[in-house]
Structures are given as structure tokens and as C-alpha cells.
Design an enzyme around this catalytic site. Structure first.
Site, PDB file in Angstrom:
ATOM      1  N   ASN A  84      26.801  45.642  35.784  1.00 20.02           N
ATOM      2  CA  ASN A  84      26.464  46.772  36.244  1.00 20.02           C
ATOM      3  C   ASN A  84      25.099  47.157  36.857  1.00 20.02           C
ATOM      4  O   ASN A  84      24.169  47.499  35.940  1.00 20.02           O
ATOM      5  CB  ASN A  84      27.230  47.738  35.827  1.00 20.02           C
ATOM      6  CG  ASN A  84      27.464  49.164  36.443  1.00 20.02           C
ATOM      7  OD1 ASN A  84      26.239  49.708  37.697  1.00 20.02           O
ATOM      8  ND2 ASN A  84      28.854  49.675  36.516  1.00 20.02           N
ATOM      9  N   HIS A  95      29.762  47.620  40.329  1.00 21.58           N
ATOM     10  CA  HIS A  95      30.230  47.202  38.788  1.00 21.58           C
ATOM     11  C   HIS A  95      29.996  45.694  38.484  1.00 21.58           C
ATOM     12  O   HIS A  95      29.856  44.751  39.254  1.00 21.58           O
ATOM     13  CB  HIS A  95      31.583  47.658  38.813  1.00 21.58           C
ATOM     14  CG  HIS A  95      32.088  49.045  39.089  1.00 21.58           C
ATOM     15  ND1 HIS A  95      33.306  48.944  38.521  1.00 21.58           N
ATOM     16  CD2 HIS A  95      30.936  50.070  39.785  1.00 21.58           C
ATOM     17  CE1 HIS A  95      33.251  50.751  39.509  1.00 21.58           C
ATOM     18  NE2 HIS A  95      31.956  50.962  39.515  1.00 21.58           N
ATOM     19  N   GLU A  97      32.009  43.243  37.286  1.00 20.65           N
ATOM     20  CA  GLU A  97      32.875  42.886  37.907  1.00 20.65           C
ATOM     21  C   GLU A  97      31.929  41.496  38.965  1.00 20.65           C
ATOM     22  O   GLU A  97      32.139  40.795  39.704  1.00 20.65           O
ATOM     23  CB  GLU A  97      33.883  42.703  37.633  1.00 20.65           C
ATOM     24  CG  GLU A  97      34.451  42.710  36.282  1.00 20.65           C
ATOM     25  CD  GLU A  97      34.161  44.606  35.958  1.00 20.65           C
ATOM     26  OE1 GLU A  97      35.327  44.295  34.481  1.00 20.65           O
ATOM     27  OE2 GLU A  97      33.960  45.334  36.078  1.00 20.65           O
ATOM     28  N   SER A 122      37.556  47.202  31.123  1.00 17.60           N
ATOM     29  CA  SER A 122      38.744  47.130  31.511  1.00 17.60           C
ATOM     30  C   SER A 122      38.655  47.415  32.533  1.00 17.60           C
ATOM     31  O   SER A 122      37.553  47.822  32.672  1.00 17.60           O
ATOM     32  CB  SER A 122      39.607  47.885  30.985  1.00 17.60           C
ATOM     33  OG  SER A 122      40.898  47.648  31.522  1.00 17.60           O
ATOM     34  N   CYS A 124      38.062  47.736  37.051  1.00 14.91           N
ATOM     35  CA  CYS A 124      38.532  49.101  37.818  1.00 14.91           C
ATOM     36  C   CYS A 124      39.366  48.729  38.501  1.00 14.91           C
ATOM     37  O   CYS A 124      39.758  48.177  38.242  1.00 14.91           O
ATOM     38  CB  CYS A 124      37.585  49.897  37.782  1.00 14.91           C
ATOM     39  SG  CYS A 124      36.828  49.310  39.092  1.00 14.91           S
ATOM     40  N   CYS A 127      37.672  46.588  40.971  1.00 10.48           N
ATOM     41  CA  CYS A 127      37.125  45.233  40.679  1.00 10.48           C
ATOM     42  C   CYS A 127      38.294  44.876  40.022  1.00 10.48           C
ATOM     43  O   CYS A 127      38.812  43.393  40.482  1.00 10.48           O
ATOM     44  CB  CYS A 127      36.415  45.111  39.294  1.00 10.48           C
ATOM     45  SG  CYS A 127      34.754  45.941  39.110  1.00 10.48           S
ATOM     46  N   ASP A 187      30.484  56.487  37.462  1.00 16.46           N
ATOM     47  CA  ASP A 187      30.723  55.300  37.360  1.00 16.46           C
ATOM     48  C   ASP A 187      31.958  54.626  37.743  1.00 16.46           C
ATOM     49  O   ASP A 187      32.331  54.231  38.091  1.00 16.46           O
ATOM     50  CB  ASP A 187      30.243  54.357  37.076  1.00 16.46           C
ATOM     51  CG  ASP A 187      30.120  53.099  36.868  1.00 16.46           C
ATOM     52  OD1 ASP A 187      29.456  52.060  37.492  1.00 16.46           O
ATOM     53  OD2 ASP A 187      30.991  52.187  35.525  1.00 16.46           O
TER      54      ASP A 187
END
Length: 190
Positions: A84, A95, A97, A122, A124, A127, A187
Site C-alpha cells: 500500500n 492499495h 494489491e 482481505s 477491498c 482490489c 484507506d
């Protein structure tokens, strides 16, 4: 019987010595492992790709950002890695990912269809949507206790999810959220 996920160094060395005997053959496609040490000198057996994602999360934290890391793996090789970088780059899209996808660069759709995404948290909806768009078939999630992303959407879209509940990742996020609640809320857009 010792917990197989947390073995001491002599036990691992004994296992390695056993594996190296001439009469033992092992599958070269066995999972690659990393062995991070704990304060009590025991070690944790962890997939090296999950470890690479955790290393990315630590790098993000060290840079003053949010500790979420990710790697994209194709046929046993990391093709994209990132963490991130919203704070560091002032970019709301980076982010962990998304940073890994950016690092992977332009790839044929067929490549992404054979990849596994490893992430420390996990994913979002943003992503998850990118993973669905590129038809990533499998995502390994280090933890979803501090934040539950769009896992149901991923599953409904046919993505296989493996949630590890890695204690190091859970604690890293808990500490970050406790120290930086407003940055964390920014975020995740709340």
C-alpha cells in the site's frame, strides 16, 4: 505432538537431514517454505509467497504507510509485488494489491488466469474487482479479522480463497489501526 506450523530449529534440521538421505525422493513441486523466527527461537513454517507479501507490508509500514503487502505468483514465480503506497505517493488507488498489479505490468490475460494473488489483508472491493476483471483464480489472504473485504463477491465470482489468519499480520494491522485510526479510515473510505 508439536504444532507443525511452529517447530524448533533442531526439529527442522532433523527433518531436512531425513529428506536428504539417498533413499528419500520428494516431489519437486512441493510448496516452498520460509522459516521466520519467533522470540523463543522456534520457527514458523510459512509459504515463501505469503512471506514475500508480509515483507512488502513491513516495507510499507517502514516508509510511513499502511502495512498491507501483496505478490502475484505465476507458475511458481513472483511476477508482481507491492505494498500500500497511498500515503507515500498520494495516490488513492495504490492499495497493496493494486501496487502488485502495477508492478506485474502488462500481461496477457491468459497469464493472469494462471496466477495466485497473495495478500496480507482481505481485499477491498477495488482490489477484488481488479482480481475478478483479470480472472485471478485463487487468492491467499493472510488475515481477515481486522478487515473483511469483498470475500463473498470474490467467492460468488468463482475465486478460490484461502484465509490463513496469520497472527503476525493480525497483530501488525491491530497495532497500526490503534495508532492511526483516521489514516486507516481514509484507506477503507469510511
Amino acid at each position: 505432538m508439536p504444532d507443525p506450523a511452529r517447530l524448533n530449529v533442531p526439529a527442522i534440521l532433523n527433518m531436512v537431514e531425513t529428506i536428504n538421505t539417498p533413499s528419500v525422493r520428494f516431489n519437486v513441486r512441493c510448496p516452498k517454505l520460509a522459516f521466520p523466527a519467533f522470540p523463543d527461537n522456534s520457527i514458523s513454517v510459512r509459504d515463501i509467497f505469503l512471506q514475500a507479501a508480509i515483507d512488502e507490508a513491513r516495507a510499507g509500514l517502514a516508509e510511513g504507510g499502511i502495512p498491507i503487502g501483496s505478490v502475484i505468483v505465476h507458475r511458481g514465480e513472483i511476477i508482481g509485488r507491492g505494498h500500500n503506497m497511498r500515503v507515500q505517493n498520494g495516490n488513492p488507488l495504490l492499495h497493496g494489491e493494486m501496487s502488485a498489479f502495477q508492478d506485474a505490468g502488462r500481461r496477457a490475460a491468459a497469464v493472469y488466469r494462471e496466477c495466485t494473488l497473495y495478500t496480507t489483508l482481505s481485499p477491498c472491493p477495488m482490489c477484488s474487482g481488479t482480481s475478478i476483471l483479470y480472472k485471478i483464480p485463487r487468492i491467499v489472504i493472510a488475515e481477515n479479522k481486522t478487515f473483511l473485504g469483498a470475500e463473498e463477491w470474490l467467492r460468488a465470482s468463482g475465486v478460490e480463497l484461502e484465509v490463513i489468519q496469520d497472527e503476525e499480520c493480525i497483530e501488525m494491522m491491530r497495532q497500526f489501526i490503534a495508532k492511526n485510526p483516521s489514516l486507516w479510515h481514509e484507506d477503507i473510505a469510511i
